[in-house]
Design an enzyme around this catalytic site. Structure first.
Site, PDB file in Angstrom:
ATOM      1  N   LEU A 473       7.162  -5.542  -4.138  1.00  0.00           N
ATOM      2  CA  LEU A 473       6.644  -4.620  -5.141  1.00  0.00           C
ATOM      3  C   LEU A 473       6.364  -3.261  -4.538  1.00  0.00           C
ATOM      4  O   LEU A 473       6.406  -2.253  -5.215  1.00  0.00           O
ATOM      5  CB  LEU A 473       5.340  -5.165  -5.724  1.00  0.00           C
ATOM      6  N   GLY A 474       6.025  -3.273  -3.266  1.00  0.00           N
ATOM      7  CA  GLY A 474       5.682  -2.001  -2.658  1.00  0.00           C
ATOM      8  C   GLY A 474       5.053  -2.201  -1.304  1.00  0.00           C
ATOM      9  O   GLY A 474       5.031  -3.293  -0.746  1.00  0.00           O
ATOM     10  N   PHE A 478      -2.158  -2.309   4.028  1.00  0.00           N
ATOM     11  CA  PHE A 478      -1.971  -2.967   5.321  1.00  0.00           C
ATOM     12  C   PHE A 478      -0.702  -3.805   5.376  1.00  0.00           C
ATOM     13  O   PHE A 478      -0.588  -4.726   6.151  1.00  0.00           O
ATOM     14  CB  PHE A 478      -3.195  -3.781   5.745  1.00  0.00           C
ATOM     15  N   PRO A 480       3.360  -4.932   3.251  1.00  0.00           N
ATOM     16  CA  PRO A 480       4.125  -5.023   2.012  1.00  0.00           C
ATOM     17  C   PRO A 480       3.471  -5.943   0.980  1.00  0.00           C
ATOM     18  O   PRO A 480       2.702  -6.829   1.339  1.00  0.00           O
ATOM     19  CB  PRO A 480       5.464  -5.613   2.468  1.00  0.00           C
ATOM     20  N   VAL A 481       3.795  -5.691  -0.284  1.00  0.00           N
ATOM     21  CA  VAL A 481       3.259  -6.493  -1.380  1.00  0.00           C
ATOM     22  C   VAL A 481       4.430  -7.123  -2.128  1.00  0.00           C
ATOM     23  O   VAL A 481       5.420  -6.451  -2.423  1.00  0.00           O
ATOM     24  CB  VAL A 481       2.437  -5.610  -2.352  1.00  0.00           C
ATOM     25  N   ASP A 592     -11.871   4.613  -2.048  1.00  0.00           N
ATOM     26  CA  ASP A 592     -10.468   5.009  -2.185  1.00  0.00           C
ATOM     27  C   ASP A 592      -9.995   4.838  -3.626  1.00  0.00           C
ATOM     28  O   ASP A 592      -8.932   4.286  -3.899  1.00  0.00           O
ATOM     29  CB  ASP A 592      -9.591   4.205  -1.224  1.00  0.00           C
TER      30      ASP A 592
END
Ligand SMILES: *[C@@H]1O[C@H](CO)[C@@H](O)[C@H](O)[C@H]1NC(C)=O
Ligand SMILES: *[C@@H]1O[C@H](CO)[C@@H](O)[C@H](O)[C@H]1NC(C)=O
Ligand SMILES: *[C@@H]1O[C@H](CO)[C@@H](O)[C@H](O)[C@H]1NC(C)=O
Ligand SMILES: *[C@@H]1O[C@H](CO)[C@@H](O)[C@H](O)[C@H]1NC(C)=O
Ligand SMILES: *[C@@H]1O[C@H](CO)[C@@H](O)[C@H](O)[C@H]1NC(C)=O
Ligand SMILES: *[C@@H]1O[C@H](CO)[C@@H](O)[C@H](O)[C@H]1NC(C)=O
Ligand SMILES: CC(=O)N[C@H]1CO[C@H](CO)[C@@H](O)[C@@H]1O
Length: 781
Positions: A473-474, A478, A480-481, A592
């Site tokens: 997904l992205g 920390f 990749p997802v 954040d």
């Protein structure tokens, strides 16, 4: 057997084959029974029982039976000719030289016989009615005084008496079990039976069946008694125990009853009730000790497989933890028989484990295997090593008692007990089990452990198609997802920690600490984690509509998000933030907050994500200082950028930026003003506000479908939130109430960071971490 307590009948050879009875006490008396009167005693003298003929209830038929002596009501314990009554009052009982006892009717037909098999012509048989109620025929010749030819205890009727064996002889194949009468008037076998669990090696339990259908269950045996009868009122005046015999030849249990003042009987009634009664020998009164079924949950398997029955809850049936109703309609139809299924399916991964379910009646042991030699720890290993093992326990509750019962297949007929329940360890997918992942130092003395469900690497690998690039997904804070789909169909997002990232590990821990204990509909939900070998991953619920920035900053997608949805998002973020700042058990500053960290669910509701930089505060602390300022440019407050000072008010600043971005569809950092290239979105919004042209800020792609009041109010609140001095900014609670009301608002002061680049000197930046899309907020200016 002592002669002075027992009357015996002996066969005397006679020309006429009438049975001749002779008592041992009065050897000279021979009683010939030709007319068998109802209730007439053939054998008596025994303290407790009598053998004779009787007619039950209103029946006109005559039966040979054994009954309790002198009790009211007349209580029959055993019937010889259950199915073949004498139709008149004549008949003959005879014992032949082979030791066969037979009942002959007045036409001379043998209507019942004892089926004895004895070889040898000179058996010299003798019949005794013992104190236990057992009628025995023995061979009593000079050389051998004790050869059992036949006994009534081997042919139970509807009554179990202490000393009877219930079970099976593997050699003859004969099973001994209790059968109800058809009715109070008819002793012939009815529909109900009480049978000892029969399959060799299984743990002992007793089934009450109506024909072949199991209606009730007593047990399993727990080393002391049969579980499943906690309502049993044990009488301090007598004691009993069980012998369990399981060997190559036979398998049975025997109830041993120790009392000189009481007699005990267990019975299954024509209506299928199981009852235990004791008789006081002095006053000859019966007292009921147990009646089953005694409540709804005694009805066998009422709640179906993996269901759990509880009489004290509003709904009688529920599912074991880790299971859900197979048929959601069960609740409305009150038919729970379809039971429950696993919420997460099993895959026999090494992380699978067991959840302890306490204070229950153990499930049916028909599919269980017993090993008397294993400790509980060894039992767990044995169950774990066999993928089809669904549960285990030590069923033996005697002090120091060992033993291992392993279940294979569905767990049926579990109920919750308030007292005398047992523990069961149920196999569950790793992700259903809470495992301690971290310990948090609350202060120097107290440690709080954070527990989370754990997912197996194999389950996640399958779910993400081996972390295929198609599923990516992205890139998050920390690592990749990935998107994944668990076997049960649930969609997940998996954040995989980059192996190289040291910062990643800290953020990973931080995320777990912060979010594991938080639950709010505007916060993304952490489902569990996976740490195996080199892999460290967090598993979240999947958000199908990616993140807010994907919509509001995407030229082609802006128009998909209309004003009511945007206003709902502005509200939702504020509510999530309020929970973090003030409503949750911890006080959390996110640090954040940005469009990339606002994920959108199926219905476009916002969920705050990425707690890698978040900080928790204990007690009344409300701000903290850090040397290392991390965050995302464009969203950072002046006091944080300049002095490393962060608080809930620095989150409010970021929130203000977000609101202005949502209204305008423009990035604060990437904003380019038509004429004044130096000012950012905040500067632009402020200028329009001062000119009274705030509505010019609105995203043109919204068309005309917006509410002037809501838009103006949102811009106004956004500007209040981005004021330079933290003290001037409203608290989260005030923001939430300003959004919900229509009252007048204070005038904002000039925002901080009016101009591009003014905040960037001391800020280290990090890529955004979302489970939505690849993002990098580093604008490189
Ligand atoms: C004796 O039993 C036989 C066989 O059941 C039956 O045919 C006969 O009628 C019985 N005699 C009497 C008097 O009931
Ligand atoms: C006696 O044995 C025969 C044959 O094995 C059987 O049919 C009959 O039911 C038995 N009778 C009793 C009372 O057990
Ligand atoms: C006594 O009974 C046993 C077993 O049935 C038999 O072997 C023996 O011959 C009998 N003895 C006498 C004296 O009848
Ligand atoms: C249990 O141990 C005993 C004695 O060591 C042994 O004879 C028996 O076979 C064992 N039973 C099982 C089921 O392993
Ligand atoms: C698991 O246990 C069942 C029941 O005892 C047995 O039939 C099966 O072979 C075992 N499987 C393995 C892999 O040991
Ligand atoms: C949000 O996600 C749902 C489910 O995937 C989808 O049906 C819907 O079209 C999405 N909405 C937008 C605006 O993309
Ligand atoms: C070292 C420290 O801060 N200890 C505190 C931990 O918290 C308890 C109460 O929550 C305080 O009493 C300790 O002083």
């Amino acid at each position: 057997m002592e002669m002075n307590q027992t009357i015996c009948i002996m066969l005397l050879y006679s020309v006429i084959f009438f049975l001749m009875l002779k008592t041992c006490r009065s050897l000279d008396t021979i009683v010939v029974h030709q007319n068998l009167l109802d209730g007439e005693t053939i054998i008596s003298g025994n303290a407790a029982f009598e053998l004779g003929f009787f007619s039950p209830g209103s029946s006109k038929y005559r039966y040979l039976g054994i009954w309790f002596k002198n009790t009211s009501p007349h209580t029959v314990a055993w019937v010889a000719n259950r199915e073949t009554p004498l139709t008149d009052s004549s008949g003959m009982l005879k014992l032949d030289s082979q030791g066969i006892l037979s009942l002959v009717n007045s036409s001379g037909t043998t209507i019942w016989s004892s089926n004895s098999t004895t070889s040898g012509t000179n058996a010299n048989p003798v019949a005794h009615l013992l104190d236990t109620g057992n009628l025995v025929i023995k061979s009593e010749n000079q050389t051998n005084k004790n050869i059992l030819i036949w006994q009534s205890f081997d042919y139970p009727g509807d009554t179990y008496l202490p000393g009877m064996k219930l079970g099976k002889n593997f050699i003859t194949g004969r099973e001994m079990y209790v059968t109800s009468w058809k009715s109070a008037d008819d002793p012939s076998p009815g529909k109900y039976t009480i049978r000892f669990s029969m399959v060799k090696g299984n743990y002992q339990q007793v089934h009450i069946r109506k024909s072949s259908v199991i209606e009730g269950r007593i047990g399993p045996y727990n080393g002391i008694a049969f579980a499943g009868q906690p309502s049993y009122k044990s009488n301090p005046l007598y004691t009993f125990n069980f012998d369990m015999i399981v060997d190559e030849n036979e398998m049975y249990f025997v109830l041993n009853f120790m009392s000189t003042s009481f007699l005990l009987r267990l019975i299954v009634t024509p209506g299928g009730k199981y009852e235990v009664w004791h008789l006081d020998m002095h006053n000859k009164e019966w007292t009921q000790d147990l009646l089953l079924p005694s409540d709804k949950c005694d009805s066998y398997g009422l709640c179906g497989p993996y269901g759990s029955c509880n009489t004290l809850t509003f709904l009688t049936c529920g599912c074991l933890k880790g299971f859900q109703l197979r048929d959601p309609q069960a609740m409305s139809t009150d038919n729970w028989r379809s039971g429950c299924r696993r919420t997460r399916s099993l895959d026999c991964a090494p992380e699978e484990g067991f959840l302890k379910v306490s204070s229950i009646k153990l499930p049916d042991t028909q599919n269980a295997v017993f090993n008397a030699n294993l400790s509980l720890q060894q039992c767990e290993v044995a169950c774990k090593n066999n993928c089809s093992c669904t549960a285990y326990t030590n069923p033996n509750i005697t002090p120091g008692g060992v033993g291992c019962l392993l279940w294979f297949g569905d767990l049926i007929d579990i109920r919750v007990y308030q007292v005398n329940g047992q523990d069961l360890y149920v196999r569950l997918a790793a992700s259903e089990l809470l495992v301690k992942v971290l310990e948090r130092d609350q202060n120097s003395s107290k440690k709080e452990s954070i527990e989370l469900p754990v997912f197996s690497l194999s389950a996640i690998s399958r779910a993400t198609n081996k972390f295929s690039t198609d599923n990516k997904l992205g890139e998050g804070g920390f690592g990749p997802v990935y998107k994944g789909v668990l076997e049960e169909g649930q969609e997940i997002a998996v954040k995989r920690l980059s192996k190289s990232s040291k910062q990643g590990i800290d953020e990973f821990k931080n995320e777990v600490l912060c979010i594991a204990k938080l639950q709010h509909r505007n916060l993304v939900k952490l489902l569990g984690y996976c740490i195996q070998g080199e892999e460290t991953m967090l598993v979240y619920e999947y958000m199908p509509n990616k993140s807010l920035d994907w919509f509001i900053f995407g030229d082609l997608r802006k128009s998909l998000l209309n004003w009511p949805q945007r206003f709902n998002i502005i509200h939702g973020i504020a509510r999530g933030l309020l929970y973090l700042h003030q409503d949750s058990r911890l006080r959390v500053v996110h640090r954040d907050l940005k469009a990339g960290n606002i994920l959108l669910d199926r219905d476009m509701n916002p969920k705050i994500s990425d707690f890698g930089l978040a900080r928790m505060f204990d007690g009344h602390e409300s701000e903290a200082n850090t040397k290392k300022v991390v965050g995302t440019l464009g969203y950072i407050s002046p006091e944080y950028a300049a002095n490393g000072l962060f608080s809930v008010k620095s989150d409010i600043f970021s929130y203000g930026v977000l609101v202005l971005e949502i209204v305008s569809g423009k990035k604060n950092r990437g904003f380019v003003h038509e004429f004044d290239h130096d000012i950012n979105l905040l500067g632009h919004a402020w200028k329009l506000y001062e000119e009274g042209n705030s509505l010019d800020l609105i995203d043109r792609s919204l068309g005309e479908s917006w509410s002037i009041n809501e838009v103006l109010r949102s811009i106004h609140i956004g500007l209040l939130c981005v004021q330079h001095r933290a003290d001037d900014r409203p608290t989260t609670a005030v923001v939430v109430s300003m959004l919900a009301s229509e009252g007048s608002l204070p005038s904002p002061k000039k925002p901080a960071f009016f101009i591009h680049g003014s905040e960037s000197n001391s800020v280290s930046i990090r890529p955004s971490s979302v489970n939505g899309v690849t993002l990098s907020q580093i604008d490189g200016r």
